[in-house]
Design a protein around this motif. Sequence first.
Motif, PDB file in Angstrom:
ATOM      1  N   ILE A  70      20.085   8.732  13.651  1.00 14.56           N
ATOM      2  CA  ILE A  70      20.907   7.525  13.746  1.00 14.56           C
ATOM      3  C   ILE A  70      22.325   7.770  13.260  1.00 14.56           C
ATOM      4  O   ILE A  70      23.304   7.355  13.896  1.00 14.56           O
ATOM      5  N   THR A  71      22.465   8.456  12.128  1.00 17.87           N
ATOM      6  CA  THR A  71      23.797   8.655  11.547  1.00 17.87           C
ATOM      7  C   THR A  71      24.698   9.468  12.474  1.00 17.87           C
ATOM      8  O   THR A  71      25.834   9.076  12.775  1.00 17.87           O
ATOM      9  N   GLY A  72      24.196  10.609  12.959  1.00 21.11           N
ATOM     10  CA  GLY A  72      25.011  11.448  13.841  1.00 21.11           C
ATOM     11  C   GLY A  72      25.333  10.774  15.159  1.00 21.11           C
ATOM     12  O   GLY A  72      26.466  10.850  15.643  1.00 21.11           O
ATOM     13  N   SER A  73      24.343  10.102  15.747  1.00 20.50           N
ATOM     14  CA  SER A  73      24.575   9.429  17.030  1.00 20.50           C
ATOM     15  C   SER A  73      25.530   8.249  16.868  1.00 20.50           C
ATOM     16  O   SER A  73      26.359   7.995  17.742  1.00 20.50           O
ATOM     17  N   TYR A  74      25.433   7.539  15.740  1.00 22.66           N
ATOM     18  CA  TYR A  74      26.339   6.402  15.503  1.00 22.66           C
ATOM     19  C   TYR A  74      27.780   6.891  15.308  1.00 22.66           C
ATOM     20  O   TYR A  74      28.720   6.282  15.814  1.00 22.66           O
ATOM     21  N   GLY A 152      21.676  19.109  23.247  1.00 21.23           N
ATOM     22  CA  GLY A 152      22.381  18.668  22.049  1.00 21.23           C
ATOM     23  C   GLY A 152      23.891  18.604  22.182  1.00 21.23           C
ATOM     24  O   GLY A 152      24.587  18.297  21.202  1.00 21.23           O
ATOM     25  N   VAL A 153      24.438  18.916  23.365  1.00 20.45           N
ATOM     26  CA  VAL A 153      25.885  18.872  23.566  1.00 20.45           C
ATOM     27  C   VAL A 153      26.357  17.419  23.624  1.00 20.45           C
ATOM     28  O   VAL A 153      25.735  16.572  24.266  1.00 20.45           O
ATOM     29  N   LYS A 154      27.468  17.138  22.953  1.00 15.58           N
ATOM     30  CA  LYS A 154      28.046  15.791  22.960  1.00 15.58           C
ATOM     31  C   LYS A 154      29.483  15.868  23.466  1.00 15.58           C
ATOM     32  O   LYS A 154      30.411  16.138  22.691  1.00 15.58           O
ATOM     33  N   PRO A 155      29.684  15.682  24.772  1.00 10.33           N
ATOM     34  CA  PRO A 155      31.036  15.766  25.341  1.00 10.33           C
ATOM     35  C   PRO A 155      31.904  14.589  24.898  1.00 10.33           C
ATOM     36  O   PRO A 155      31.399  13.520  24.575  1.00 10.33           O
ATOM     37  N   TYR A 156      33.206  14.808  24.911  1.00  8.14           N
ATOM     38  CA  TYR A 156      34.148  13.772  24.493  1.00  8.14           C
ATOM     39  C   TYR A 156      35.126  13.393  25.601  1.00  8.14           C
ATOM     40  O   TYR A 156      35.333  12.203  25.864  1.00  8.14           O
ATOM     41  N   TYR A 230      27.337   2.387  26.849  1.00  7.35           N
ATOM     42  CA  TYR A 230      25.903   2.383  27.130  1.00  7.35           C
ATOM     43  C   TYR A 230      25.615   3.019  28.495  1.00  7.35           C
ATOM     44  O   TYR A 230      24.705   3.854  28.631  1.00  7.35           O
ATOM     45  N   LEU A 231      26.388   2.626  29.517  1.00  6.54           N
ATOM     46  CA  LEU A 231      26.184   3.185  30.860  1.00  6.54           C
ATOM     47  C   LEU A 231      26.442   4.689  30.888  1.00  6.54           C
ATOM     48  O   LEU A 231      25.682   5.456  31.477  1.00  6.54           O
ATOM     49  N   VAL A 232      27.527   5.116  30.230  1.00 11.91           N
ATOM     50  CA  VAL A 232      27.888   6.536  30.249  1.00 11.91           C
ATOM     51  C   VAL A 232      26.844   7.369  29.504  1.00 11.91           C
ATOM     52  O   VAL A 232      26.432   8.439  29.978  1.00 11.91           O
ATOM     53  N   MET A 235      23.741   7.494  31.821  1.00 14.47           N
ATOM     54  CA  MET A 235      23.884   8.245  33.066  1.00 14.47           C
ATOM     55  C   MET A 235      24.227   9.712  32.822  1.00 14.47           C
ATOM     56  O   MET A 235      23.868  10.578  33.628  1.00 14.47           O
ATOM     57  N   PHE A 236      24.932  10.015  31.711  1.00  9.35           N
ATOM     58  CA  PHE A 236      25.276  11.398  31.401  1.00  9.35           C
ATOM     59  C   PHE A 236      24.265  12.045  30.451  1.00  9.35           C
ATOM     60  O   PHE A 236      24.493  13.164  30.000  1.00  9.35           O
ATOM     61  N   ASN A 237      23.198  11.318  30.136  1.00 12.51           N
ATOM     62  CA  ASN A 237      22.132  11.840  29.263  1.00 12.51           C
ATOM     63  C   ASN A 237      22.691  12.310  27.921  1.00 12.51           C
ATOM     64  O   ASN A 237      22.359  13.403  27.423  1.00 12.51           O
ATOM     65  N   ILE A 238      23.530  11.481  27.320  1.00  9.59           N
ATOM     66  CA  ILE A 238      24.155  11.812  26.041  1.00  9.59           C
ATOM     67  C   ILE A 238      23.344  11.164  24.919  1.00  9.59           C
ATOM     68  O   ILE A 238      22.998   9.984  24.992  1.00  9.59           O
ATOM     69  N   ASN A 239      23.082  11.924  23.886  1.00  7.40           N
ATOM     70  CA  ASN A 239      22.277  11.432  22.772  1.00  7.40           C
ATOM     71  C   ASN A 239      23.160  10.640  21.813  1.00  7.40           C
ATOM     72  O   ASN A 239      23.422  11.051  20.677  1.00  7.40           O
ATOM     73  N   GLY A 240      23.606   9.463  22.284  1.00  4.19           N
ATOM     74  CA  GLY A 240      24.440   8.597  21.461  1.00  4.19           C
ATOM     75  C   GLY A 240      23.641   7.488  20.803  1.00  4.19           C
ATOM     76  O   GLY A 240      22.406   7.429  20.889  1.00  4.19           O
TER      77      GLY A 240
END
Length: 291
Positions: A70-74, A152-156, A230-232, A235-240
Amino acid sequence: MKRLISALFRIALVLSGFLFIFNLPLILGIGVDSVEIHFDQFWEVVKNNLQFLFQIRDDMYLSLFKQLDITGSYQYTMSILIISLTSIILIAMVTMILIMMAPEKVRNFMKNGVNFFEAVPDLLIIFLFQFFVITLYKATGFKFLRLYGVFGVKPYFIPIITVSFLPLFLLLQFLIQVITEEQNQLYVQYVKAKGIGRLRTLLVHMIRNILPLIVLQLRTVIWVLLSNIYLVEYMFNINGFTKQFVIIIYQGGDFASLVACLLMLSLPLLVIEAAGWLVSKRIKGTEAVSL
């Protein structure tokens, strides 16, 4: 004291809304030939949820909440939100100044362009960015733009561009509209009569007077940003954070975890509300402007 009571009353209303919305499906049940209403079951579950909230410090109630990142995704989701919001404000302000300072024909053409892009659907923008990145990769062979959050990649870069596109034109359209209306005010005519230039009038007087309206409009911008995030992330399979929230819902998370997630999502809106109150109070306290 009055503001404290008002704040506590709002918190109670928010929690009551959570209790009602989450448990509303329990009221209605389908019988053999009719629809049944189960108020007893509804109130029993509401009591249990209230007990969850009062005992929220107990480890067993937030077990699923603690298992997830939760902390990292938030932090990731809020960083996307903050960077996008900051970029939107700066670009919209600069673009608005350029449009208002341009000749009338150019100004009208640019206004029509802003109105056109503001009406483009969110999903179409997301699909277009996906198509652009994939086509660019196929044509050049260089994968310098990260699109999907796999392994585990988190694009910006791409998520920020994607979620900021429509809110940028939404805020820009609003700024152009309120500045156009502000130009008809008497103080603007007085400033022009004193020989003060258009740019100084715009920067020093007009933007200052519409600042509370801009802060209030940012609430809508943040709502659109959160929905786009939320949509991104989906759809981009990001672990947010929004993806973690969906996991909590589908895995049967307890009521305390759901409330905690919703309150964390609403934190940016609370910050904007507080900023709007502070800006309005400050401007009201310094209404006398030297022209």
